[in-house]
Write a protein that holds these residues in place. Structure first.
Motif, PDB file in Angstrom:
ATOM      1  N   TRP A  21       0.735  -1.045  -0.083  1.00 38.60           N
ATOM      2  CA  TRP A  21      -0.093  -0.019  -0.050  1.00 38.60           C
ATOM      3  C   TRP A  21       0.786   1.440   0.035  1.00 38.60           C
ATOM      4  CZ3 TRP A  21      -1.453  -3.354   4.308  1.00 38.60           C
ATOM      5  CH2 TRP A  21      -2.211  -4.348   3.962  1.00 38.60           C
ATOM      6  N   TYR A  23       8.195   6.233  -1.108  1.00 39.89           N
ATOM      7  CA  TYR A  23       7.933   5.890   0.238  1.00 39.89           C
ATOM      8  C   TYR A  23       8.757   4.628   0.695  1.00 39.89           C
ATOM      9  CZ  TYR A  23       5.102   5.572   4.842  1.00 39.89           C
ATOM     10  OH  TYR A  23       4.994   5.334   6.293  1.00 39.89           O
ATOM     11  N   PHE A  39       8.478   9.744  18.135  1.00 43.31           N
ATOM     12  CA  PHE A  39       9.492   9.125  17.562  1.00 43.31           C
ATOM     13  C   PHE A  39      10.226  10.205  16.686  1.00 43.31           C
ATOM     14  CE2 PHE A  39       5.894   7.318  15.424  1.00 43.31           C
ATOM     15  CZ  PHE A  39       6.174   7.728  14.087  1.00 43.31           C
ATOM     16  N   HIS A  46      -4.564   7.279   5.124  1.00 41.33           N
ATOM     17  CA  HIS A  46      -3.711   6.343   4.210  1.00 41.33           C
ATOM     18  C   HIS A  46      -4.380   4.936   4.487  1.00 41.33           C
ATOM     19  CE1 HIS A  46       0.169   4.904   2.303  1.00 41.33           C
ATOM     20  NE2 HIS A  46      -0.401   4.001   2.694  1.00 41.33           N
ATOM     21  N   THR A  89      -5.784   0.921   2.454  1.00 46.03           N
ATOM     22  CA  THR A  89      -5.320   0.002   1.592  1.00 46.03           C
ATOM     23  C   THR A  89      -5.515   0.480   0.017  1.00 46.03           C
ATOM     24  OG1 THR A  89      -7.409  -0.883   1.686  1.00 46.03           O
ATOM     25  CG2 THR A  89      -5.656  -1.892   2.994  1.00 46.03           C
ATOM     26  N   HIS A 105      -2.933   6.796  -0.663  1.00 43.93           N
ATOM     27  CA  HIS A 105      -2.261   7.569   0.103  1.00 43.93           C
ATOM     28  C   HIS A 105      -3.205   8.914   0.708  1.00 43.93           C
ATOM     29  CE1 HIS A 105       0.700  10.891   1.188  1.00 43.93           C
ATOM     30  NE2 HIS A 105       1.537   9.832   1.716  1.00 43.93           N
ATOM     31  N   GLU A 106      -2.889   9.477   1.966  1.00 45.33           N
ATOM     32  CA  GLU A 106      -3.606  10.647   2.346  1.00 45.33           C
ATOM     33  C   GLU A 106      -3.705  11.615   1.468  1.00 45.33           C
ATOM     34  OE1 GLU A 106      -1.577  12.168   6.014  1.00 45.33           O
ATOM     35  OE2 GLU A 106      -2.192  10.415   7.169  1.00 45.33           O
ATOM     36  N   ARG A 107      -2.941  11.757   0.527  1.00 49.28           N
ATOM     37  CA  ARG A 107      -2.746  13.074  -0.542  1.00 49.28           C
ATOM     38  C   ARG A 107      -3.842  12.808  -1.550  1.00 49.28           C
ATOM     39  NH1 ARG A 107       2.986  15.326  -2.009  1.00 49.28           N
ATOM     40  NH2 ARG A 107       3.483  13.214  -1.959  1.00 49.28           N
ATOM     41  N   VAL A 146      -4.212   1.716   7.099  1.00 53.73           N
ATOM     42  CA  VAL A 146      -3.036   1.019   7.373  1.00 53.73           C
ATOM     43  C   VAL A 146      -1.895   2.077   7.852  1.00 53.73           C
ATOM     44  CG1 VAL A 146      -3.107  -0.738   5.613  1.00 53.73           C
ATOM     45  CG2 VAL A 146      -2.131   1.369   4.884  1.00 53.73           C
ATOM     46  N   PRO A 147      -0.878   1.294   8.632  1.00 50.45           N
ATOM     47  CA  PRO A 147       0.232   2.330   9.308  1.00 50.45           C
ATOM     48  C   PRO A 147       1.070   3.077   8.262  1.00 50.45           C
ATOM     49  CG  PRO A 147       0.173   0.194  10.430  1.00 50.45           C
ATOM     50  CD  PRO A 147      -0.599  -0.095   9.105  1.00 50.45           C
ATOM     51  N   THR A 148       0.976   4.425   8.475  1.00 46.88           N
ATOM     52  CA  THR A 148       1.616   5.285   7.866  1.00 46.88           C
ATOM     53  C   THR A 148       2.417   6.175   8.557  1.00 46.88           C
ATOM     54  OG1 THR A 148       1.744   6.485   5.557  1.00 46.88           O
ATOM     55  CG2 THR A 148      -0.018   7.037   7.179  1.00 46.88           C
ATOM     56  N   PHE A 149       3.691   6.616   8.351  1.00 44.57           N
ATOM     57  CA  PHE A 149       4.578   7.541   8.930  1.00 44.57           C
ATOM     58  C   PHE A 149       4.375   7.130  10.749  1.00 44.57           C
ATOM     59  CE2 PHE A 149       6.358  11.147   6.827  1.00 44.57           C
ATOM     60  CZ  PHE A 149       6.005  10.869   5.558  1.00 44.57           C
ATOM     61  N   GLY A 150       4.580   5.788  10.933  1.00 44.40           N
ATOM     62  CA  GLY A 150       4.836   5.107  11.996  1.00 44.40           C
ATOM     63  C   GLY A 150       3.675   4.851  12.861  1.00 44.40           C
ATOM     64  N   GLN A 151       2.496   5.222  12.464  1.00 41.32           N
ATOM     65  CA  GLN A 151       1.125   4.866  13.470  1.00 41.32           C
ATOM     66  C   GLN A 151       0.095   4.604  12.273  1.00 41.32           C
ATOM     67  OE1 GLN A 151       0.865   8.434  15.501  1.00 41.32           O
ATOM     68  NE2 GLN A 151       1.538   7.615  17.456  1.00 41.32           N
ATOM     69  N   PRO A 152      -0.980   3.723  12.786  1.00 42.48           N
ATOM     70  CA  PRO A 152      -2.313   3.714  12.004  1.00 42.48           C
ATOM     71  C   PRO A 152      -3.056   4.666  12.444  1.00 42.48           C
ATOM     72  CG  PRO A 152      -1.779   1.963  13.623  1.00 42.48           C
ATOM     73  CD  PRO A 152      -0.859   2.698  13.598  1.00 42.48           C
ATOM     74  N   GLY A 160      -4.354  -0.545  17.452  1.00 41.73           N
ATOM     75  CA  GLY A 160      -3.502  -1.364  16.783  1.00 41.73           C
ATOM     76  C   GLY A 160      -4.076  -1.582  15.207  1.00 41.73           C
ATOM     77  N   ALA A 161      -3.127  -2.031  14.210  1.00 35.09           N
ATOM     78  CA  ALA A 161      -3.070  -1.964  12.973  1.00 35.09           C
ATOM     79  C   ALA A 161      -4.473  -2.858  12.624  1.00 35.09           C
ATOM     80  CB  ALA A 161      -1.874  -2.339  12.084  1.00 35.09           C
TER      81      ALA A 161
END
Lengths: 206, 170
Positions: free
Chosen positions: A35, A40, A115, B92, B94, B97-99, B123-129, B155-156
């Motif tokens: 995805w 990226y 983070f 973000h 499946t 992307h957010e954009r 789905v997780p993006t930039f470290g966090q879902p 959780g994801a």
């Protein structure tokens, strides 16, 4: 007559491969990649590669790797240090292209994710370390002073990177990532301890 | 007026109920709808507005669906539910992307101030879902102040996420 590598040397290199292959393999096969757009994916992998390279640095600096001790080890340390700085550049640049506002927030320390701040601290420490290494001759610092600054920056890099990596929910598996981070911390701690006589100010006796 | 001497018991009771009220308004303001007097407005979250594309259309669902974004919209102060308020949602998923414009959609609250939007799995993006939600005053006749939220999933593998707005009249 060329010497065959000793059993001990083979064991050390095999252990290093065993430490590096699983976390990279998990990241390469992560379902999250399906995805993500290519830029990226590249940015994420640059981060994984940087973490892997970080494990090599203390091992090379302290001369733990057979065949890469003393001169060759120091040259490899310098090359991998450059690679590390480049990987961090690709990591941050790729993330910037993927989502500019998230990276700007991170760089300005106003991101909602803690983070990011640790990652940015580690990034500046990596760049400062690389700059200090590149200017080593020109700075005319006493070697011991230079080593002390270099080692201090390295500790910031390791601390920032490990916290950054552990707090992220990304392509690396939780277990393999934690194991790699633990190895990096142990390697740095041992390397600094073993080389402390070269780093710390000389005592009266010397 | 009756000024009874304050005993230890009345003091304790008053203290306990004050803490209770504070907890009820504070905690519920964050996590659940509440109808208490003096309901505090929800502040915009850091990073909430990232990758916002103003003016996404009101849609029945975003993409193929399968994931639910839910929440409530209340008025600050009296906690009255707000009907017909436009909430924009993006994340973000499946499917994008957010954009990506197709990752964005808006929905309207019902008579109870509740909104529900079906969308693709986050789905997780930039470290966090995480998801993004906006109440944008510019698309609501400036009735309330603009608020951006950025809730994070526990959780994801979660298949729903909720976020609650308490809006301050403009």
């Amino acid at each position: 007559m060329t010497r065959l590598p000793s059993f001990r040397a083979i064991l050390i290199w095999a252990a290093l491969a065993a430490a590096l292959v699983p976390p990279i393999a998990v990241a390469v096969t992560s379902p999250l990649l399906a995805w993500r757009e290519p830029v990226y994916i590249v940015a994420g992998f640059a981060g994984v590669v940087a973490l892997a390279l970080l494990l090599l640095q203390p091992l090379l600096a302290a001369g733990y790797l057979p065949g890469l001790r003393a001169g060759p080890g120091r040259r490899a340390h310098a090359w991998i240090g450059s690679g590390l700085a480049a990987a961090v550049g690709v990591h941050v640049g790729g993330l910037w292209l993927t989502s500019p506002p998230d990276v700007i927030d991170a760089l300005l320390f106003r991101s909602p994710t803690p983070f990011s701040a640790w990652g940015v601290i580690a990034m500046w420490a990596v760049f400062a370390t690389a700059l200090l290494a590149a200017l080593r001759r020109r700075l005319r610092l006493r070697l011991r002073v230079w080593r002390l600054i270099h080692t201090t920056l390295a500790m910031v890099v390791v601390l920032g990177t490990v916290i950054h990596a552990l707090l992220i929910e990304g392509t690396m598996g939780t277990m393999s990532k934690a194991a790699l981070c633990a190895l990096v911390v142990v390697a740095v701690a041992k390397a600094i301890f073993d080389t402390r006589s070269l780093i710390l100010p000389a005592r009266g006796k010397a | 007026m009756n000024s009874a001497p304050q005993t230890r018991r009345t003091l304790l009771m008053a203290g306990t109920s004050a803490v209770g009220v504070a907890l009820a308004t504070g905690v519920s303001g964050l996590f659940a709808p509440a109808r208490a007097q003096g309901l505090a407005p929800t502040p915009t979250m850091r990073g909430g507005a990232n990758n916002y594309l103003p003016g996404a259309p009101v849609v029945e669902r975003i993409g193929g669906g399968g994931f639910w974004m839910t929440g409530t919209v209340l008025r600050a102060g009296d906690g009255a539910p707000l009907q017909g308020v436009r909430i924009q949602i993006w994340a973000h998923t499946t499917e994008g992307h957010e954009r990506d414009p197709e990752s964005h959609g808006a929905t309207l609250t019902d008579a109870d101030g509740v909104f529900r939007m079906e969308m693709p799995q986050i789905v997780p993006t930039f470290g966090q879902p995480h998801g993004h939600l906006a109440y944008d005053a510019d698309f609501d006749g400036k009735r309330f102040e603009t608020v951006f939220l950025r809730p994070v999933m526990r959780g994801a593998s979660e298949t729903s996420l909720s976020a609650h707005f308490v809006l301050r009249p403009a």
